[in-house]
Enzyme design. Structure first.
Site, PDB file in Angstrom:
ATOM      1  N   GLU A  53       0.866  -1.181   0.000  1.00  0.00           N
ATOM      2  CA  GLU A  53       0.000   0.000   0.000  1.00  0.00           C
ATOM      3  C   GLU A  53       0.899   1.226   0.000  1.00  0.00           C
ATOM      4  O   GLU A  53       1.641   1.461   0.958  1.00  0.00           O
ATOM      5  CB  GLU A  53      -0.915   0.028   1.239  1.00  0.00           C
ATOM      6  CG  GLU A  53      -1.671   1.352   1.343  1.00  0.00           C
ATOM      7  CD  GLU A  53      -2.608   1.478   2.546  1.00  0.00           C
ATOM      8  OE1 GLU A  53      -2.943   0.452   3.182  1.00  0.00           O
ATOM      9  OE2 GLU A  53      -2.997   2.626   2.845  1.00  0.00           O
ATOM     10  N   ARG A  57       0.344  10.413   0.698  1.00  0.00           N
ATOM     11  CA  ARG A  57       0.486  11.380   1.790  1.00  0.00           C
ATOM     12  C   ARG A  57       1.636  12.343   1.591  1.00  0.00           C
ATOM     13  O   ARG A  57       1.867  13.200   2.446  1.00  0.00           O
ATOM     14  CB  ARG A  57       0.732  10.644   3.119  1.00  0.00           C
ATOM     15  CG  ARG A  57      -0.484   9.949   3.615  1.00  0.00           C
ATOM     16  CD  ARG A  57      -0.243   9.246   4.929  1.00  0.00           C
ATOM     17  NE  ARG A  57      -1.202   8.159   5.014  1.00  0.00           N
ATOM     18  CZ  ARG A  57      -1.244   7.262   5.976  1.00  0.00           C
ATOM     19  NH1 ARG A  57      -0.374   7.318   6.970  1.00  0.00           N
ATOM     20  NH2 ARG A  57      -2.141   6.317   5.967  1.00  0.00           N
ATOM     21  N   THR A  81      -4.664   5.946   1.336  1.00  0.00           N
ATOM     22  CA  THR A  81      -5.015   7.326   1.672  1.00  0.00           C
ATOM     23  C   THR A  81      -5.788   7.975   0.519  1.00  0.00           C
ATOM     24  O   THR A  81      -5.576   9.138   0.177  1.00  0.00           O
ATOM     25  CB  THR A  81      -3.782   8.172   2.085  1.00  0.00           C
ATOM     26  OG1 THR A  81      -2.894   7.374   2.885  1.00  0.00           O
ATOM     27  CG2 THR A  81      -4.198   9.368   2.940  1.00  0.00           C
ATOM     28  N   LYS A 141     -11.338  -1.889   5.329  1.00  0.00           N
ATOM     29  CA  LYS A 141     -10.219  -1.654   6.224  1.00  0.00           C
ATOM     30  C   LYS A 141     -10.840  -1.296   7.577  1.00  0.00           C
ATOM     31  O   LYS A 141     -11.802  -0.523   7.623  1.00  0.00           O
ATOM     32  CB  LYS A 141      -9.462  -0.467   5.628  1.00  0.00           C
ATOM     33  CG  LYS A 141      -8.214  -0.047   6.277  1.00  0.00           C
ATOM     34  CD  LYS A 141      -7.401   0.764   5.239  1.00  0.00           C
ATOM     35  CE  LYS A 141      -6.255   1.463   5.930  1.00  0.00           C
ATOM     36  NZ  LYS A 141      -5.134   1.736   5.051  1.00  0.00           N
TER      37      LYS A 141
HETATM   38  C1  3PG Z   1      -2.801   3.294   7.594  1.00  0.00           C
HETATM   39  O1  3PG Z   1      -2.922   4.178   6.776  1.00  0.00           O
HETATM   40  O2  3PG Z   1      -3.297   2.187   7.425  1.00  0.00           O
HETATM   41  C2  3PG Z   1      -2.111   3.588   8.868  1.00  0.00           C
HETATM   42  O3  3PG Z   1      -1.532   4.854   8.865  1.00  0.00           O
HETATM   43  C3  3PG Z   1      -1.116   2.565   9.261  1.00  0.00           C
HETATM   44  O4  3PG Z   1      -1.071   2.651  10.630  1.00  0.00           O
HETATM   45  P1  3PG Z   1       0.264   2.335  11.463  1.00  0.00           P
HETATM   46  O5  3PG Z   1       1.245   3.438  11.086  1.00  0.00           O
HETATM   47  O6  3PG Z   1      -0.169   2.409  12.901  1.00  0.00           O
HETATM   48  O7  3PG Z   1       0.754   0.986  11.063  1.00  0.00           O
END
Ligand code: 3PG
Length: 221
Positions: A53, A57, A81, A141
């Site tokens: 993924e 960002r 995102t 998700k």
């Molecule tokens: C996401 O976008 O899925 C999260 O920012 C991932 O979360 P984490 O940084 O706590 O693993």
């Protein structure tokens, strides 16, 4: 859903099921420099993680994703995102195999339900999950997984929504990943612990490969 939208939903589900077979651990990747993209993806693939993924960002995100899609054919690139219908179009234009969002706004769900691109909306509540399901998205998700109540919350959501499949992210790490994966309705877990910003900045590719291998081992345990 009209018949056309149902057919699209079936096709997206099928593609998503295929993609998720390359899971079940999905590194959530935030890239600040395009030049890190290919070596990072190679490090993850070398560690056994192909389903990625790339988050939208940073200013470098789109070019970074494009570089991986072009130069690392073993990687299966999803764009994360995704916050707006425009982001979804961008993901498709880049040649992503799937897209993910931390949320599930009506606009985004509408656009995604008309798109061929497999899409995983984000939910943290029963109402959001109901919105996703009525738009034809049964793989979601669960975000932010730990902050939104952790495993007990997901178990509680499973009761009224047996058809839903979850990809928890947000607070998943090396220690708790296997507990989440042990839940019958969890199809994958995602997280940034495998490729932290510090490791990427340091170009610590061997460290990242080792973390990927550990994640694969934990998922198999
Ligand atoms: C996401 O976008 O899925 C999260 O920012 C991932 O979360 P984490 O940084 O706590 O693993």
């Amino acid at each position: 859903m009209t018949q056309d939208l149902s057919a699209l939903a079936v096709s997206r589900d099928r593609q998503l099921a295929d993609l998720l077979r390359s899971g079940p651990v999905v590194p959530v990747i935030t890239l600040e420099r395009v030049e890190d993209a290919v070596p990072l993806a190679q490090a993850l693939v070398a560690g056994g993680l192909r389903l990625l993924e790339i988050t939208l960002r940073t200013p470098a995100a789109a070019d970074a994703a494009a570089a991986i899609i072009r130069d690392v054919p073993e990687a299966i690139v999803g764009i994360g995102t995704v916050l707006t219908p425009k982001d979804l179009e961008r993901a498709q234009g880049l040649g992503a195999r799937y897209a993910l969002s931390p949320g599930a706004t009506p606009d985004l769900l509408d656009a995604a339900s008309r798109s061929e691109l497999p899409f995983i909306p984000g939910i943290a509540t029963a109402s959001e999950l109901m919105m996703a399901l009525t738009h034809g998205f049964k793989t979601v998700k669960f975000f932010p997984a730990v902050a939104a109540g952790g495993i007990p919350a997901l178990k509680a959501l499973a009761g009224p929504f047996p058809q839903a499949r979850f990809c928890p992210t947000g607070g998943i790490d090396e220690k708790n990943a296997k507990d989440w994966l042990a839940l019958p309705n969890v199809v994958a877990v995602g997280g940034s612990w495998i490729c932290s910003t510090a490791d990427i900045r340091a170009q610590a590719w061997d460290v990242i490969t080792a973390k990927a291998q550990k994640a694969v081992a934990a998922a198999q345990a």
